[in-house]
Design a protein around this motif. Structure first.
Motif, short mmCIF file in Angstrom:
data_model
loop_
_atom_site.label_atom_id
_atom_site.label_comp_id
_atom_site.label_asym_id
_atom_site.label_seq_id
_atom_site.Cartn_x
_atom_site.Cartn_y
_atom_site.Cartn_z
N UNK A 84 100.30 -51.17 -127.14
CA UNK A 84 100.63 -52.26 -128.05
C UNK A 84 99.35 -52.62 -129.04
N UNK A 85 98.37 -52.73 -128.25
CA UNK A 85 97.15 -53.15 -128.65
C UNK A 85 96.66 -52.46 -129.93
N UNK A 86 96.62 -51.13 -129.93
CA UNK A 86 96.51 -50.23 -131.02
C UNK A 86 97.49 -49.87 -132.01
N UNK A 87 99.00 -49.67 -131.54
CA UNK A 87 99.67 -49.62 -132.28
C UNK A 87 101.00 -50.47 -132.58
N UNK A 88 100.79 -51.67 -131.97
CA UNK A 88 101.99 -52.57 -131.91
C UNK A 88 102.11 -53.22 -133.16
N UNK A 89 103.26 -53.60 -133.73
CA UNK A 89 103.72 -54.10 -134.92
C UNK A 89 104.51 -55.35 -134.58
N UNK A 90 103.85 -56.67 -134.80
CA UNK A 90 104.57 -57.78 -134.36
C UNK A 90 104.51 -59.02 -135.18
N UNK B 141 109.32 -51.10 -140.07
CA UNK B 141 108.37 -50.77 -139.14
C UNK B 141 107.37 -49.79 -139.77
N UNK B 142 106.15 -49.90 -140.19
CA UNK B 142 105.46 -48.90 -140.74
C UNK B 142 105.22 -47.72 -139.90
N UNK B 143 104.88 -46.38 -140.57
CA UNK B 143 104.71 -45.53 -139.61
C UNK B 143 103.47 -45.43 -138.87
N UNK B 144 103.28 -44.85 -137.82
CA UNK B 144 102.24 -45.06 -137.10
C UNK B 144 102.18 -46.60 -136.31
N UNK B 145 103.46 -47.30 -136.05
CA UNK B 145 103.35 -48.45 -135.36
C UNK B 145 104.72 -48.38 -134.70
N UNK B 146 104.67 -49.44 -133.73
CA UNK B 146 105.78 -49.54 -132.75
C UNK B 146 106.06 -50.97 -132.58
N UNK B 147 107.20 -51.33 -132.11
CA UNK B 147 107.66 -52.79 -131.65
C UNK B 147 108.55 -52.66 -130.52
#
Length: 144
Positions: free
Chosen positions: A112-118, A21-27
């Motif tokens: 999630x729209x801004x910081x999501x990682x999917x 998971x990249x920095x600055x992202x969440x899942x």
């Protein structure tokens, strides 16, 4: 208590996936479960992260597995048995540039729209030329 080989493999898969998971992202816990081939086991993903070693001599530990980047499917930082746990996770995310908001009931959330990682597959698998499996519903949308 020692883990079975199957449990050890699951913990390893979770930790390795979370490292991507990249920095600055969440899942979500559910998305990690899906990425490692066990979509029915999001709670076990949470359990793995709960038991992430703090000992930096371990292969996987708090310093090299960005546990803070995994939240629940609603975009909320899951409550902990210790009230400071959620606040610590929020602070770690904010240090990476992720905006954490506080809802009316005190819940800590991430958009999630801004910081999501999917991703459909892990970046390491894509680099090896693996092809993602098709979505169950065929519409290409993602649910965490």
């Amino acid at each position: 208590m020692a883990r079975t080989d199957e449990a050890e493999a699951f913990f390893h898969a979770v930790y390795a996936a979370v490292q991507e998971i990249p920095p600055g992202k969440v899942t979500s816990y559910g998305h990690i479960a899906k990425l490692i081939g066990t979509p029915q086991r999001p709670r076990q993903v949470g359990l793995c992260l709960k038991h992430l070693p703090t000992d930096t001599s371990s292969r996987f530990h708090h310093a090299n597995v960005p546990w803070q980047r995994v939240i629940n499917a609603k975009g909320v930082i899951s409550p902990r048995s210790q009230p400071s746990g959620s606040l610590n996770q929020a602070a770690a995310l904010e240090a990476e540039g992720v905006t954490v908001t506080t809802g009316a009931l005190g819940e800590l959330s991430v958009d999630f729209a801004e910081f999501g990682w999917f991703p459909r597959i892990l970046p390491s698998e894509a680099a090896m030329g693996m092809v993602p499996e098709s979505d169950d519903d065929g519409d290409g949308s993602e649910e965490g």
